[in-house]
Design an enzyme around this catalytic site. Sequence first.
Site, short mmCIF file in Angstrom:
data_model
loop_
_atom_site.label_atom_id
_atom_site.label_comp_id
_atom_site.label_asym_id
_atom_site.label_seq_id
_atom_site.Cartn_x
_atom_site.Cartn_y
_atom_site.Cartn_z
N HIS A 1 2.00 5.65 6.69
CA HIS A 1 0.89 6.08 5.85
C HIS A 1 0.31 7.36 6.41
O HIS A 1 0.05 7.47 7.61
CB HIS A 1 -0.21 5.00 5.81
CG HIS A 1 -1.38 5.42 4.99
ND1 HIS A 1 -1.39 5.30 3.60
CD2 HIS A 1 -2.56 6.00 5.32
CE1 HIS A 1 -2.52 5.77 3.14
NE2 HIS A 1 -3.25 6.21 4.16
N ASP B 1 -11.29 -2.95 -2.39
CA ASP B 1 -11.30 -1.57 -1.87
C ASP B 1 -11.39 -0.58 -3.02
O ASP B 1 -12.10 0.42 -2.95
CB ASP B 1 -10.06 -1.28 -1.02
CG ASP B 1 -9.98 0.20 -0.71
OD1 ASP B 1 -10.89 0.69 -0.03
OD2 ASP B 1 -9.07 0.88 -1.22
N ARG C 1 -18.00 4.79 -3.20
CA ARG C 1 -18.16 5.73 -2.08
C ARG C 1 -18.01 7.17 -2.54
O ARG C 1 -18.71 8.07 -2.09
CB ARG C 1 -17.13 5.42 -0.98
CG ARG C 1 -17.45 4.14 -0.21
CD ARG C 1 -16.27 3.69 0.62
NE ARG C 1 -15.85 4.70 1.57
CZ ARG C 1 -14.60 4.86 2.01
NH1 ARG C 1 -13.63 4.06 1.59
NH2 ARG C 1 -14.30 5.80 2.87
N LYS D 1 -5.11 -1.90 2.31
CA LYS D 1 -3.95 -1.69 1.42
C LYS D 1 -2.64 -1.82 2.20
O LYS D 1 -1.66 -2.37 1.71
CB LYS D 1 -4.06 -0.32 0.74
CG LYS D 1 -5.15 -0.32 -0.33
CD LYS D 1 -5.46 1.05 -0.87
CE LYS D 1 -6.19 1.90 0.11
NZ LYS D 1 -7.05 2.93 -0.40
N1 URA Z 1 -7.75 6.99 1.84
C1 URA Z 1 -8.11 5.73 1.51
O1 URA Z 1 -7.31 4.97 0.98
N2 URA Z 1 -9.37 5.34 1.77
C2 URA Z 1 -10.29 6.14 2.35
O2 URA Z 1 -11.41 5.71 2.56
C3 URA Z 1 -9.91 7.46 2.68
C4 URA Z 1 -8.62 7.86 2.42
#
Ligand code: URA
Length: 434
Positions: free
Chosen positions: A82, A161, A168, A187
């Site tokens: 990632h 999320d 956010r 994730k």
């Molecule tokens: N990528 C994500 O999936 N979440 C974040 O908070 C920042 C970057």
Amino acid sequence: MNMYDLICAKRRGAAHSDDELAFLVAGVTDGSIPDYQLSAWLMAVCLCGMDARETASLTAHMAASGDQIDLSPLGDYTADKHSTGGVGDKTTLIVAPLAAALGCTVAKMSGRGLGHTGGTIDKLESIPGYRTEITPEEFFAQVSRIGVSVVGQTGNLAPADKKLYALRDVTATIDSIPLIASSIMSKKLAAGAKSIVLDVKIGSGAFMKTREEGEALARAMVEIGQNCGRNVRALVTNMDIPLGYAIGNALEVAEALEVLHGGGCSALREICLALATNMYSLSHNIPPEEAMARATAALDSGAALEVFRTWIAAQGGDTACVDDIAALGTAACVHTLCAPKDGYLTHMDAERIGRAAMLLGAGRATKTDTIDPHAGIRLAVRTGDRIASGEPLAQFYAADAAKFAAAEQVFLEAITIGQEKPERAPLIYTTIGN
Ligand code: URA
């Protein structure tokens, strides 16, 4: 238990219990906690933080809020990577087949780009015919057969999320290390791989602007993954300049193919080798030096290129581009931007260069914008190179020549030409994790 008390506690700097975080994530997922209370709580977390135990607990509850993919039928060598996001980051296109050529099982979900950052799924869709949505049965069958598949994220992976991230985004609460770490790792945990290699980018094109912040985020993510029983390692890498020369979807596939053919940009090759080496050494528990030697051989022998060909064909993509990059097609309009003066390229603001590519059509300003697969920028020079006035700085690609002026202005604001040769910054700052 109620949300008002949780907000008060966090505002005082108290730590939440596991039960409180379970209550919060359940309320996010079923919609019973209103956005205004969640927004207040997010701001309290931004200001007062969360400790490692709370962050791990929040992550585990978010990972369990939707589908959790069980990759155990695929064996012990499942490995994922990632990147925290950057400009010109086409590493998955190289690392996924390279890791598979080494014996890793790469069952990977990737995202789309937003703003100045690109997304692997958009890059793959620039290959005619490539299917980013396949059934779970096809996904598992393909990975069992050839060791690799890359698909778009399913709708129900860590839905808590998804909801919190959207809040956010509009409440100025993105840049909090526990919130970023839990968002990314929820994730990754739900996606199921046993070994996870994280590429934490720092610099002008990344979320984390300083080395200190990047290392703190890397440590937080490694700790979460290890607490949840996964093998995790993080590389902290430089995103002060775009990665490679190409920014834009088909242009990046072409550049990835250059590396898979054994050539291409040396910085891109180095990062890809490091990521694949770590996926291999972590999943197979072999020393990094031995893993690096085998990864280099798999790239140089063309083994990774052949896995790329098989992978793209398995997902319906036209493999003509593997031997002839021109088969990817090109934009209708091309414009060469030349240097306004002599000197060294002393600085590139990667985020602004990403924005210039977006203006050409390579990225989205909002989630619903469509992408032009052929739009983007091919740099002629990178930081540290010498350039003479009138020589090419970059080539711009777009469907419409009217887009060039605005992109050119943003690009020129993103670069600095000076008289002193700048020192080359390291590409990989450090590695964190077991
Ligand atoms: N990528 C994500 O999936 N979440 C974040 O908070 C920042 C970057």
